[in-house]
Scaffold this motif. Structure first.
Motif, PDB file in Angstrom:
ATOM      1  N   ARG A   1       0.899  -1.501  -0.131  1.00 12.56           N
ATOM      2  CA  ARG A   1       0.158  -0.045   0.076  1.00 12.56           C
ATOM      3  C   ARG A   1       0.604   1.401  -0.280  1.00 12.56           C
ATOM      4  NH1 ARG A   1      -4.648  -1.988   0.072  1.00 12.56           N
ATOM      5  NH2 ARG A   1      -4.742  -4.272   1.223  1.00 12.56           N
ATOM      6  N   ASP A   2       2.286   0.918   0.498  1.00 12.33           N
ATOM      7  CA  ASP A   2       2.578   2.042   0.474  1.00 12.33           C
ATOM      8  C   ASP A   2       4.138   1.739  -0.165  1.00 12.33           C
ATOM      9  OD1 ASP A   2       4.596   1.686   2.955  1.00 12.33           O
ATOM     10  OD2 ASP A   2       2.829   2.570   3.305  1.00 12.33           O
ATOM     11  N   ASP A   3       5.374   2.780  -0.651  1.00 13.94           N
ATOM     12  CA  ASP A   3       6.664   2.216  -0.974  1.00 13.94           C
ATOM     13  C   ASP A   3       7.298   2.543   0.206  1.00 13.94           C
ATOM     14  OD1 ASP A   3       6.658   5.160  -0.436  1.00 13.94           O
ATOM     15  OD2 ASP A   3       7.101   5.624  -2.089  1.00 13.94           O
ATOM     16  N   GLU A   4       7.359   2.150   1.792  1.00 17.59           N
ATOM     17  CA  GLU A   4       8.243   2.544   2.875  1.00 17.59           C
ATOM     18  C   GLU A   4       8.371   1.239   3.317  1.00 17.59           C
ATOM     19  OE1 GLU A   4       5.624   5.233   6.188  1.00 17.59           O
ATOM     20  OE2 GLU A   4       5.651   6.863   4.844  1.00 17.59           O
ATOM     21  N   ALA A   5       9.398   1.917   4.116  1.00 18.61           N
ATOM     22  CA  ALA A   5       9.821   0.102   4.328  1.00 18.61           C
ATOM     23  C   ALA A   5      11.115   0.857   5.299  1.00 18.61           C
ATOM     24  CB  ALA A   5      10.903  -0.361   2.991  1.00 18.61           C
ATOM     25  N   TYR A   6      11.662  -0.246   5.988  1.00 21.17           N
ATOM     26  CA  TYR A   6      12.602   0.061   7.044  1.00 21.17           C
ATOM     27  C   TYR A   6      14.123  -0.635   7.176  1.00 21.17           C
ATOM     28  CZ  TYR A   6      10.762  -3.352  10.633  1.00 21.17           C
ATOM     29  OH  TYR A   6      11.025  -4.385  11.360  1.00 21.17           O
ATOM     30  N   LEU A   7      14.997  -0.315   8.167  1.00 18.63           N
ATOM     31  CA  LEU A   7      16.314  -1.132   8.537  1.00 18.63           C
ATOM     32  C   LEU A   7      15.781  -1.202   9.854  1.00 18.63           C
ATOM     33  CD1 LEU A   7      18.988   1.100   6.914  1.00 18.63           C
ATOM     34  CD2 LEU A   7      18.032  -1.393   6.162  1.00 18.63           C
ATOM     35  N   CYS A   8      16.397  -2.485  10.317  1.00 18.05           N
ATOM     36  CA  CYS A   8      16.491  -2.359  11.492  1.00 18.05           C
ATOM     37  C   CYS A   8      18.065  -3.208  12.164  1.00 18.05           C
ATOM     38  CB  CYS A   8      15.582  -3.696  12.062  1.00 18.05           C
ATOM     39  SG  CYS A   8      15.398  -4.971  14.092  1.00 18.05           S
ATOM     40  N   HIS A   9      18.022  -2.885  13.463  1.00 14.34           N
ATOM     41  CA  HIS A   9      19.353  -3.169  13.701  1.00 14.34           C
ATOM     42  C   HIS A   9      19.942  -3.872  14.290  1.00 14.34           C
ATOM     43  CE1 HIS A   9      21.225   0.028  10.810  1.00 14.34           C
ATOM     44  NE2 HIS A   9      19.832   0.521  10.494  1.00 14.34           N
ATOM     45  N   CYS A  10      18.911  -4.202  15.377  1.00 14.90           N
ATOM     46  CA  CYS A  10      18.746  -4.598  16.315  1.00 14.90           C
ATOM     47  C   CYS A  10      19.821  -6.011  16.473  1.00 14.90           C
ATOM     48  CB  CYS A  10      17.508  -5.181  17.121  1.00 14.90           C
ATOM     49  SG  CYS A  10      16.802  -6.864  16.261  1.00 14.90           S
ATOM     50  N   ARG A  11      20.446  -6.724  17.422  1.00  9.75           N
ATOM     51  CA  ARG A  11      21.178  -7.650  17.395  1.00  9.75           C
ATOM     52  C   ARG A  11      20.594  -9.060  17.081  1.00  9.75           C
ATOM     53  NH1 ARG A  11      25.556  -8.009  16.198  1.00  9.75           N
ATOM     54  NH2 ARG A  11      26.396 -10.150  17.947  1.00  9.75           N
ATOM     55  N   MET A  12      18.630  -9.014  17.130  1.00 11.89           N
ATOM     56  CA  MET A  12      18.399  -9.981  16.525  1.00 11.89           C
ATOM     57  C   MET A  12      18.563 -10.310  15.461  1.00 11.89           C
ATOM     58  SD  MET A  12      15.639 -10.996  20.405  1.00 11.89           S
ATOM     59  CE  MET A  12      15.212 -12.069  18.938  1.00 11.89           C
ATOM     60  N   CYS A  13      18.793  -9.482  14.805  1.00 14.52           N
ATOM     61  CA  CYS A  13      18.544  -9.035  13.296  1.00 14.52           C
ATOM     62  C   CYS A  13      19.335  -9.650  12.903  1.00 14.52           C
ATOM     63  CB  CYS A  13      18.036  -8.047  12.768  1.00 14.52           C
ATOM     64  SG  CYS A  13      15.745  -7.801  12.679  1.00 14.52           S
ATOM     65  N   GLN A  14      20.496  -9.270  13.369  1.00 12.57           N
ATOM     66  CA  GLN A  14      22.271  -9.203  13.015  1.00 12.57           C
ATOM     67  C   GLN A  14      21.742 -10.639  13.128  1.00 12.57           C
ATOM     68  OE1 GLN A  14      24.253  -6.662  15.339  1.00 12.57           O
ATOM     69  NE2 GLN A  14      23.439  -4.680  14.312  1.00 12.57           N
ATOM     70  N   ARG A  15      21.632 -11.442  14.002  1.00  5.94           N
ATOM     71  CA  ARG A  15      21.816 -12.967  14.433  1.00  5.94           C
ATOM     72  C   ARG A  15      21.154 -13.888  13.689  1.00  5.94           C
ATOM     73  NH1 ARG A  15      22.883 -11.382  20.139  1.00  5.94           N
ATOM     74  NH2 ARG A  15      25.391 -11.772  20.664  1.00  5.94           N
ATOM     75  N   ALA A  16      19.677 -13.031  12.949  1.00  2.00           N
ATOM     76  CA  ALA A  16      19.175 -13.592  12.200  1.00  2.00           C
ATOM     77  C   ALA A  16      19.371 -14.151  10.614  1.00  2.00           C
ATOM     78  CB  ALA A  16      17.642 -13.651  12.713  1.00  2.00           C
ATOM     79  N   THR A  17      20.237 -12.936  10.449  1.00  3.04           N
ATOM     80  CA  THR A  17      20.394 -13.051   9.432  1.00  3.04           C
ATOM     81  C   THR A  17      21.517 -12.948   9.152  1.00  3.04           C
ATOM     82  OG1 THR A  17      20.816 -10.434   9.116  1.00  3.04           O
ATOM     83  CG2 THR A  17      19.072 -11.515   8.826  1.00  3.04           C
ATOM     84  N   GLY A  18      22.416 -12.929  10.270  1.00  2.00           N
ATOM     85  CA  GLY A  18      24.111 -12.761  10.017  1.00  2.00           C
ATOM     86  C   GLY A  18      24.748 -11.196   9.093  1.00  2.00           C
ATOM     87  N   GLY A  19      23.715 -10.898   9.216  1.00  2.00           N
ATOM     88  CA  GLY A  19      24.148  -9.520   8.700  1.00  2.00           C
ATOM     89  C   GLY A  19      24.436  -7.950   9.352  1.00  2.00           C
ATOM     90  N   VAL A  20      24.806  -7.177   9.173  1.00  2.00           N
ATOM     91  CA  VAL A  20      24.534  -5.828  10.207  1.00  2.00           C
ATOM     92  C   VAL A  20      23.435  -5.022  10.581  1.00  2.00           C
ATOM     93  CG1 VAL A  20      27.255  -5.072  10.153  1.00  2.00           C
ATOM     94  CG2 VAL A  20      25.458  -3.662   8.409  1.00  2.00           C
ATOM     95  N   SER A  21      22.409  -5.660   9.445  1.00  2.00           N
ATOM     96  CA  SER A  21      20.963  -4.498   9.690  1.00  2.00           C
ATOM     97  C   SER A  21      20.281  -5.668   8.711  1.00  2.00           C
ATOM     98  CB  SER A  21      21.142  -3.140   9.217  1.00  2.00           C
ATOM     99  OG  SER A  21      21.247  -2.655   7.525  1.00  2.00           O
ATOM    100  N   ILE A  22      18.532  -5.560   8.869  1.00  2.00           N
ATOM    101  CA  ILE A  22      17.997  -6.303   7.538  1.00  2.00           C
ATOM    102  C   ILE A  22      16.641  -5.031   7.444  1.00  2.00           C
ATOM    103  CG2 ILE A  22      16.384  -6.796   9.230  1.00  2.00           C
ATOM    104  CD1 ILE A  22      16.140  -9.430   7.088  1.00  2.00           C
ATOM    105  N   ALA A  23      16.317  -4.994   5.973  1.00  2.00           N
ATOM    106  CA  ALA A  23      15.395  -4.285   5.313  1.00  2.00           C
ATOM    107  C   ALA A  23      14.199  -4.944   5.217  1.00  2.00           C
ATOM    108  CB  ALA A  23      15.913  -3.904   4.042  1.00  2.00           C
TER     109      ALA A  23
END
Length: 147
Positions: free
Chosen positions: A21-43
């Protein structure tokens, strides 16, 4: 803006379509997302659960006492973050077939962000096809570069 978009995992086993419904997204930098993805953040793109239709449901695991995450067990692609008891969920931007139209509008979990990774536009850049050894490996195995 209201549009139908599609996406899925790397191997194609798990697929979805979603009303966006819109083009908005966000970046999460929390340690749980970092560990879940192996990245420094996830979009992520936050959407209503009722707007998502799965051709094949992802597998899910309890990532914390308050949420679970969807993924493909075959290729490992992270697909969702789903808070318990919430009518919305987050889809990973990278899992969309055409993620280019999303615009980051905020940062979440900024207590864990790595500022050096926020703007890397000053670093040297190269395209996949400019790496001869990588191109050779792909061509030898499948005869083409990946999408």
């Amino acid at each position: 803006m209201e549009t139908q978009m599609t996406g899925g995992c790397q191997c194609g086993r798990v697929r979805y379509s979603v009303t966006v419904r819109d083009d908005e997204a966000y970046l999460c930098h929390c340690r749980m997302c970092q560990r879940a993805t192996g990245g420094v953040s996830i979009a992520f793109k936050n959407v209503a659960r009722t707007d998502v239709r799965w051709e094949r449901e992802p597998e899910r695991y309890p990532s914390s006492p308050i949420a679970r995450r969807g993924f493909c067990y075959q290729c490992g692609t992270p697909l969702t973050y789903e808070a318990h008891g919430h009518d919305r969920l987050d889809l990973t931007i990278g899992s969309f077939d055409d993620p280019g139209g999303f615009v980051p509008t905020e940062h979440s979990g900024c207590e864990s962000w790595h500022r050096a990774w926020l703007d890397t536009s000053h670093l040297p850049a190269s395209r996949t096809e400019e790496n001869p050894s990588l191109v050779k490996r792909w061509m030898d195995k499948v005869g083409r570069l990946p999408d």
